[in-house]
Structures are given as C-alpha cells and as structure tokens.
Motif scaffolding. Structure first.
Motif, PDB file in Angstrom:
ATOM      1  N   GLU A   1       9.234  -8.007   6.624  1.00  0.00           N
ATOM      2  CA  GLU A   1       8.803  -6.658   6.939  1.00  0.00           C
ATOM      3  C   GLU A   1       9.871  -5.636   6.587  1.00  0.00           C
ATOM      4  O   GLU A   1       9.577  -4.522   6.165  1.00  0.00           O
ATOM      5  N   THR A   2      11.154  -6.045   6.763  1.00  0.00           N
ATOM      6  CA  THR A   2      12.257  -5.115   6.450  1.00  0.00           C
ATOM      7  C   THR A   2      12.246  -4.726   4.985  1.00  0.00           C
ATOM      8  O   THR A   2      12.436  -3.554   4.629  1.00  0.00           O
TER       9      THR A   2
ATOM     10  N   LYS B   1       9.605  -4.751   2.982  1.00  0.00           N
ATOM     11  CA  LYS B   1       8.444  -3.905   2.734  1.00  0.00           C
ATOM     12  C   LYS B   1       8.705  -2.471   3.156  1.00  0.00           C
ATOM     13  O   LYS B   1       8.350  -1.517   2.461  1.00  0.00           O
ATOM     14  N   VAL B   2       9.351  -2.320   4.330  1.00  0.00           N
ATOM     15  CA  VAL B   2       9.659  -0.980   4.809  1.00  0.00           C
ATOM     16  C   VAL B   2      10.608  -0.278   3.860  1.00  0.00           C
ATOM     17  O   VAL B   2      10.462   0.908   3.552  1.00  0.00           O
ATOM     18  N   ARG B   3      11.632  -1.033   3.355  1.00  0.00           N
ATOM     19  CA  ARG B   3      12.585  -0.429   2.417  1.00  0.00           C
ATOM     20  C   ARG B   3      11.881   0.015   1.146  1.00  0.00           C
ATOM     21  O   ARG B   3      12.131   1.106   0.625  1.00  0.00           O
TER      22      ARG B   3
ATOM     23  N   GLU C   1       8.770   0.837   0.780  1.00  0.00           N
ATOM     24  CA  GLU C   1       7.947   2.005   1.075  1.00  0.00           C
ATOM     25  C   GLU C   1       8.791   3.262   1.157  1.00  0.00           C
ATOM     26  O   GLU C   1       8.412   4.318   0.631  1.00  0.00           O
ATOM     27  N   ASP C   2       9.967   3.161   1.812  1.00  0.00           N
ATOM     28  CA  ASP C   2      10.849   4.323   1.953  1.00  0.00           C
ATOM     29  C   ASP C   2      11.340   4.806   0.591  1.00  0.00           C
ATOM     30  O   ASP C   2      11.391   6.011   0.324  1.00  0.00           O
TER      31      ASP C   2
ATOM     32  N   LYS D   1       8.580   6.541  -1.213  1.00  0.00           N
ATOM     33  CA  LYS D   1       8.356   7.878  -0.675  1.00  0.00           C
ATOM     34  C   LYS D   1       9.418   8.847  -1.190  1.00  0.00           C
ATOM     35  O   LYS D   1       9.123   9.993  -1.527  1.00  0.00           O
TER      36      LYS D   1
ATOM     37  N   ASN E   1      -1.035   1.112   4.114  1.00  0.00           N
ATOM     38  CA  ASN E   1       0.409   1.176   3.876  1.00  0.00           C
ATOM     39  C   ASN E   1       0.798   1.255   2.417  1.00  0.00           C
ATOM     40  O   ASN E   1       1.986   1.291   2.095  1.00  0.00           O
TER      41      ASN E   1
END
Length: 570
Positions: A81-82, A84-86, A88-89, A92, A229
């Motif tokens: 998940e970490t 994926k979050v990175r 996405e960030d 963005k 997401n």
C-alpha cells in the motif's frame, strides 16, 4: 469551495516544487542529508583520480516535475500500500505541475492547437468530425405564445396520462455506453440535439473539454480504470466505447457551464472559473473568447443564452449579473451587482425564460431563488467605466472585458424606488444555499436544487408573468417538493437537477443520486426511472439528456467517466 481549494492546492504544490529545486541546486537532499562532498585535508593532499570527475550540481528546472524514486531500493514490496500511495502522490504532483505550466488560452485558437500531445491523425479526425456536425443544422425548438396549457403539458386532467406515457418511454433502460471522456472530475455536460448521434460535450475541473460520440465505432482497446483511486488493473480489459477527443478549452480551471448554439447547433459556448466565456465554432474550427473578467478571482459561475444565440447573461462569484452582446457593433458587456458582497453573494446559477427572454431566474448562496425582469436594468444609470484594456496586439476593439459596472448600492437604491419595483419580480428563500435554478423548455416552470435536501418545482402561468409588477408571495410558492440528498461534500460536483429539453413529452428532469444512481423525475414529482448498474462505481453528480431522444440520459462522475443510458429497443 472548489475554486478556492484548487487555487490553494496549486500554490502549495508550486511552493513545494520550487523549494525542492532550490535544495537540488545547493546539493542538499530534501530529506535532510547533504550531498556536497566533504572537503579534503590540506595536510595530506591526494591527487584526484581522473576517472572520478566531480559532477556539477543539478540545475533547477521545475518543468521536469517530481523525480520518481525506486521503491525496490527503499525496500518496498511491489504490491504494498505504501508504494501505491507514493505512486499516487507522484502522479498528483506531476499533474499539478502540468496544470501550472499550462498556458493561458489565447483569444482566438485553432481547435487543433488545443489538443495536448495529439496522436497521429487525431487532430485531422476531430476537425473532420466537427465540420460534419456543422453541415447538418439542428436548431433548438422554442415555445410560442400560442401554445395552450395542454400543449405545454400544464393541463391537470392530462397529467396522469402523460406520466404513464413518459414511463413507457423509459421502460427496459440499459447501459448503452460507458467511457472515460475527461481526465478530471466532470463539472458540466451537454448533449448536441442532432438526432442521428449522441454527441456529448463534457467539461472537467481542469478546463478540459471532452467530445464523445457515444455510439460511434470503437477506436481502440484500453485497460479499465479503477474510478476510486486511479490505479489500473492489470488483468481486466474492456472495450473503449465510442470516439473520444480531448481539447484544453480553458486554462486550468473548471468548465462551469456549456450550451450548444440554439440557432443551428453549429457551435459550443463554454464558461469557466478562469473568468472567461468562449465559443467553439464547428465550421471554422476556431475557439474565440467572447467575455472575460480582469479580476481573476471574480469567476464565471454560470451563464445562459437568449434564443437568438447572440446574447448571454452571466453570473459570478461576487453577486454580479452581466449582460453580454456578441453582435458586431453591439459588443455591450454591462455588469450589475445584484447581491451584496460577502460569502453569500455568489450566484451559482442563471436561466433565461425561453418564452419571455426578459425574465431570468438566479440561484444564490444566500439561499434565494430570484425572478428578475431584466428590462428594468437598462434604466439604471451605468457605473464608471473600467480602465481601457487592449489585447496583446493593442487592438481595443477585441477587448472582452466589461464596458460598465453598477455597484450594489445603486441597484438596491433603484429597486426601492417606484420605478424599480418591477426589477425583482419575485423571490423565495430555501432552507440552505440554492445550488441551481432552471426554466423548463416551455417557460412555465422553474426547478431548483438546494443543500436543504429538496428539489422544488414552481408552476407559473404566462398571464401572471406578463404583468410588470412583482408577483404576490402567495403566487410564488413551489408546487412540488421532492426530498433528495444533496450533501455532496467538497470532493463531488454539486448536484444540479436538469430539465430535459425534449418537448415531445411532459417536462421531466435528471439528477444524480448519492446512492450512485441516476434519477429521472417528472415535473409533478413522480419518479420515472432510477438507473444503476454494477459497473457504476461512483455518484453520477453531473447529468444531461438528449434533446431529441427522450430516453437517452447521461451521468458523469469524479473520474471523468460517463455512462449513457437508453431504452433496450432504441
């Protein structure tokens, strides 16, 4: 508000990127450690190997955007998940940088130049398609003074029969097409009246205009996208339905409203939070700026056209009501501030009566629906002219800013005078902010959406509207109130119940439902259809109807994905 959040986020990301570039230029790691080599001792100098040349500090270039960092070297699992979050960030940040670097739209632009990074043949395909649309004139149908109550479906005795007929038209509804049309959240949508096509124009939060031939031949196969997401699924694939083109119609800000040219359907008018109103001509393939505010914080929130297609009424964030005339030699752009300044001053909607164009309704953050007779505005003495502004070529004739402005104090003083009593014909206060207000295609009903969780319909007789005096409060009351959850929050586009422009059936409207369905409701408040499918994973906050095909309705969501619904037999 969306516009304030967007501007704040852009400034914040810009500052982060500039700080990062500064640290890189100094040889400093943003995480806190220095990348500058330690100085060598002068007591025992050693010759520097020729093969190890000192690298020059990286140059500051914020245009390249945030650099991607290796998740493997950081010890992250590929499916964590970490990671994926990175990802996405970083995506963005790159998108914010792309939006920040987007150039302001020129006053006149070729449609081909509005496509960012076009693929081979994409520009030619769009130009050919738009020109084909302009070759088939499709005027909007308008009511006349000779229309009877029965013609306008206002006869109470015929309502049950007409409701049954409308329900029959919406039998066996199914999902006809589902495609990602814009890259960002859908803000506005309109359907071209051409009966032989379902041509949809979609405006998103970043000023992008999606042009979707929903039932056209598929062009390619693309991987499906998770609407929640943005992470692409590797295993599933689906057909990209219809044909999609994307053009950057406005600069970095949401497209707030769109109208197809009512005279012949040969163009598209669009407004945006970038403070401009533009016209895309399908024949000349040029987009022209018709109106703009000098103050970039004023924001164009909504607009509507007169039946002649040459005049518009425009609302803004600061309670202004602007009349804009596009005709050569009559380029008037006069603004009246009709609501006092403050947070509640924002006018979020405006609609022109199709039967009596001098009557318009506005929806305000101060909770009020107001009915105006704009003929009285011309009696107010014009305010001081703004400073002359010329375009980049020094041509004052091409100036698109307002030509005069009347402050709220003058408008309020006029309304209190005997002569000005006919300006504000009626008003009605909602429980909370009034999000939108629209006249039905017959000019006899008004539909509003409000944060007090009600959809309301006013039924008005043309005879009472012909009078020049204010309507009695007892005669300006909603005839129908439909409970509806309108609490969209900050991440969803505000719900705006929209009339269908189809005049072959009784007046009805579409509205997004927070339960991820699209609702079709008759003017008498009776629900005609509630459309939902397993593939619809987000709220269709923006809706639209085909003016010529009654059962073709559409909903758009936060990911830029649009669904087209139609009866099974159509």
């Amino acid at each position: 508000m969306d516009d304030e959040d967007n501007d704040y986020e852009l400034e914040r990301q810009k500052t982060i990127l500039q700080n990062r570039a500064l640290l890189d230029s100094l040889g400093l790691d943003p995480n806190g450690s220095s990348k500058i080599p330690f100085a060598r001792s002068t007591a025992s100098p050693k010759p520097k190997p020729a093969s190890k040349k000192r690298k020059a500090p990286p140059t500051a270039n914020i245009d390249e955007g945030p650099r991607r960092r290796s998740g493997r070297l950081a010890g992250l699992e590929a499916d964590s998940e970490t990671l994926k979050v990175r990802m996405e960030d970083e995506a963005k940040e790159r998108e914010v940088l792309r939006v920040m670097n987007r150039k302001e739209r020129e006053k006149v632009m070729d449609v081909g130049k509005m496509i960012e990074e076009p693929e081979e043949g994409e520009v030619e395909g769009l130009e050919k398609y738009l020109k084909s649309i302009s070759l088939s004139p499709t005027p909007r149908k308008y009511p006349t003074n000779s229309d009877s109550n029965k013609d306008a479906y206002a006869d109470n005795d015929s309502v049950p029969t007409e409701v049954a007929r409308l329900k029959s038209a919406f039998k066996n509804m199914e999902l006809k097409a589902n495609a990602k049309v814009t890259e960002d959240r859908v803000f506005s949508m309109v359907v071209h009246p051409m009966r032989s096509k379902t041509l949809v124009f979609v405006g998103d939060k970043s000023g992008q205009l999606g042009i979707w031939d929903a039932l056209g031949a598929p062009e390619e196969i693309v991987k499906s996208e998770d609407d929640t997401n943005g992470v692409k699924e590797e295993q599933e694939e689906e057909t990209h339905e219809g044909r999609v083109w994307r053009v950057q119609a406005h600069a970095r800000s949401a497209i707030t409203s769109m109208k197809v040219d009512p005279v012949d359907g040969s163009g598209l008018f669009t407004s945006s939070y970038d403070c401009s109103l533009r016209h895309l001509n399908f024949s000349t393939l040029k987009s022209s700026e018709l109106f703009s505010f000098q103050d970039e914080n004023t924001l164009v929130t909504h607009f509507d056209l007169l039946p002649n297609g040459q005049e518009a009424w425009i609302t803004d964030r600061y309670g202004g009501l602007t009349h804009c005339d596009f005709r050569e030699g009559k380029k008037e752009r006069r603004r009246w501030i009709v609501q006092d300044e403050g947070r509640a001053a924002k006018l979020g909607g405006v609609s022109v009566n199709p039967l009596m164009p001098h009557l318009i309704v506005t929806a305000g953050n101060d909770q009020h629906l107001r009915l105006w007779d704009v003929r009285a505005l011309s009696s107010i003495k014009p305010g001081s002219l703004p400073s002359p502004v010329t375009d980049t070529n020094g041509d004052a004739d091409n100036d698109t800013h307002i030509t005069s402005e009347t402050p709220y104090e003058e408008v309020s003083k006029y309304m209190q005078s005997k002569k000005g009593q006919g300006l504000l014909r009626a008003s009605w206060q909602h429980g909370k902010s009034c999000s939108s207000a629209y006249w039905d295609p017959w000019g006899r009903r008004v539909l509003t959406t409000s944060y007090d969780d009600k959809l309301r319909v006013w039924s008005l007789q043309p005879a009472s509207l012909l009078l020049s005096t204010p309507l009695s409060p007892s005669h300006f009351q909603p005839s129908k109130q439909v409970p509806h959850n309108c609490q969209t929050g900050r991440w969803l586009t505000i719900l705006r119940a929209q009339w269908s422009l189809n005049m072959d059936y009784m007046p009805h409207f579409t509205v997004g439902n927070m339960k991820r369905s699209l609702d079709v409701v008759a003017a008498n408040g009776e629900k005609i259809a509630q459309l939902w499918n397993d593939v619809v994973t987000a709220v269709p906050a923006a809706t639209a109807s085909h003016p010529s095909i009654v059962d073709h309705v559409l909903g758009g969501n936060t990911s830029g994905r649009i669904q087209l619904w139609g009866a099974g037999s159509s």
